[in-house]
Design an enzyme around this catalytic site. Structure first.
Site, short mmCIF file in Angstrom:
data_model
loop_
_atom_site.label_atom_id
_atom_site.label_comp_id
_atom_site.label_asym_id
_atom_site.label_seq_id
_atom_site.Cartn_x
_atom_site.Cartn_y
_atom_site.Cartn_z
N THR A 1 0.82 -1.20 0.00
CA THR A 1 0.00 0.00 0.00
C THR A 1 0.86 1.26 0.00
O THR A 1 1.99 1.24 0.49
CB THR A 1 -0.92 0.02 1.24
OG1 THR A 1 -1.57 1.28 1.35
CG2 THR A 1 -0.11 -0.21 2.51
N ASP A 2 0.29 2.34 -0.51
CA ASP A 2 1.00 3.63 -0.44
C ASP A 2 1.08 4.17 0.98
O ASP A 2 1.86 5.08 1.27
CB ASP A 2 0.36 4.66 -1.37
CG ASP A 2 -1.10 4.95 -1.07
OD1 ASP A 2 -1.67 4.35 -0.13
OD2 ASP A 2 -1.70 5.78 -1.80
N GLU A 3 0.28 3.61 1.89
CA GLU A 3 0.27 4.11 3.26
C GLU A 3 1.58 3.88 4.00
O GLU A 3 1.84 4.52 5.03
CB GLU A 3 -0.90 3.51 4.04
CG GLU A 3 -2.25 3.91 3.49
CD GLU A 3 -3.41 3.51 4.38
OE1 GLU A 3 -3.26 3.57 5.62
OE2 GLU A 3 -4.46 3.12 3.85
N TYR B 1 -1.84 -0.52 10.95
CA TYR B 1 -1.98 -1.18 9.65
C TYR B 1 -0.80 -0.87 8.75
O TYR B 1 -0.13 -1.79 8.24
CB TYR B 1 -3.28 -0.74 8.97
CG TYR B 1 -3.28 -1.00 7.48
CD1 TYR B 1 -3.14 -2.30 6.99
CD2 TYR B 1 -3.40 0.04 6.56
CE1 TYR B 1 -3.13 -2.55 5.62
CE2 TYR B 1 -3.39 -0.21 5.20
CZ TYR B 1 -3.24 -1.49 4.73
OH TYR B 1 -3.21 -1.73 3.39
N LYS C 1 2.27 -3.34 7.27
CA LYS C 1 2.55 -3.53 5.85
C LYS C 1 3.98 -3.10 5.52
O LYS C 1 4.66 -3.75 4.70
CB LYS C 1 1.56 -2.75 5.00
CG LYS C 1 0.15 -3.32 5.00
CD LYS C 1 0.07 -4.73 4.43
CE LYS C 1 0.33 -4.77 2.94
NZ LYS C 1 0.14 -6.15 2.39
#
Length: 337
Positions: A131-133, A157, A161
């Site tokens: 994810t870009d997060e 989260y 990741k």
């Protein structure tokens, strides 16, 4: 190819399964069927090009058995706990699934690949979907995330990741496992679990319920249609360079408030809804803890190296998504009670 897809009954994973089978690939769907998985997402897929294996990626015995039984040519690893609010309320499951689950999968893939013939070893791929997060957040004037942006995760989260991304890179460098990593922006489209923003807005608008927006609604996200994302993942799996990371975005930045108002305007024009001003349902609620300000993805590498760009215009994707939810009450009504 014969592809082992983890999390293939979930939102993005099922889109990958459907697209891969439609292109002639064989798919082994490894999913433990948690709350966000739904077998209806893949009910149209049948043997011999599709098989479901119900197992947890943290179960090393089961994962190893699945590798040996099905002999995949590649892994597309999408299985993950992914809802930020749930990670804030209960981070433990996110660490277990996203970090330890990825570790178990990497070890099983490494042992399996080591037992293959030389030509099959050379062809094997482990594609980790992230994810870009993991990059943290941006100010409105900052340039978009690139593949070399330093990691700065904000939530349990995104931290889990980020940790899994690091494990995948380490298994590539230390053990020579042929890996690919992709980091995507926010996905939307059919079959998305109703706890996520876009289905919440559509379904609350449909039912005349309050539409919640965190804070002032000025958080910015880049939106990617899920079927475009599935196409990008198969493109990277097929042509990506081993050890490389590719950011996948939709080239569509919107504030949350802009997004919600756009959906409301589209709902206003529909004859199958009873309201004429869905924006009246917008309700501002207390902001999320550690809420990232802005995500934006620079997709120039996947475009220049692999020739991939998203095909779906944002408004067209929203129209298709609204159409799907309004015609598939059979899918979402059992999920929201």
């Amino acid at each position: 190819m014969k592809i082992l897809v983890t999390g293939g009954a979930g939102f993005i994973g099922s889109a990958v399964c459907r697209l891969a089978v439609s292109r002639g690939h064989q798919v082994i769907n490894l999913d433990c069927l948690t709350y966000a998985a739904n077998l209806a997402n893949v009910s149209m897929l049948e043997a011999p090009n599709y098989v479901l294996e119900v197992a947890n990626i943290c179960d090393s015995e089961a994962v190893s058995r699945i590798f040996e039984t099905h002999q995949p040519d590649a892994v597309l690893h999408l299985a993950a706990e992914s809802h930020v609010d749930r990670s804030i309320a209960g981070p433990g499951q996110f660490l277990e699934t996203n970090i330890m689950g990825t570790f178990v999968l990497l070890e099983a893939a490494r042992a399996y690949r080591d037992g293959l013939t030389a030509d099959r070893q050379a062809a094997f791929r482990f594609h980790h979907v992230s994810t870009d997060e993991v990059y943290g957040d941006l100010e409105p004037s900052d340039p978009a995330f690139t593949e070399t942006t330093a990691y700065n995760p904000s939530s349990p989260y995104s931290a889990s990741k980020a940790a899994s991304d690091h494990l995948v890179r380490a298994w590539c460098r230390t053990y020579g496992l042929p890996v690919l990593i992709t980091n995507c922006s926010n996905n939307y489209g059919p079959y998305q679990f109703p706890e996520k923003l876009i289905p919440v807005v559509i379904l609350n608008a449909l039912r005349g319920a309050p539409i919640p927006i965190y804070g002032a609604g000025d958080n910015i996200r880049d939106w990617l249609y899920v079927e475009d994302h599935a196409d990008a993942l198969l493109t990277v799996l097929d042509r990506g360079e081993i050890g490389e990371t590719y950011n996948i975005g939709g080239n569509t930045e919107r504030t949350n408030l802009e997004l919600v108002k756009t959906i409301c305007a589209l709902m206003d024009r529909r004859e199958d809804t009873t309201r004429t001003d869905h924006t009246a349902l917008i309700t501002f609620v207390t902001d999320r803890l550690g809420h990232d300000k802005r995500y934006a993805v620079d997709g120039s590498r996947i475009q220049s190296d692999l020739g991939w760009t998203p095909n779906t215009k944002f408004e067209d994707g929203l129209e298709k998504t609204i159409d799907w939810y309004l015609t598939r009450r059979d899918w979402w009504e059992p999920l929201i009670g």
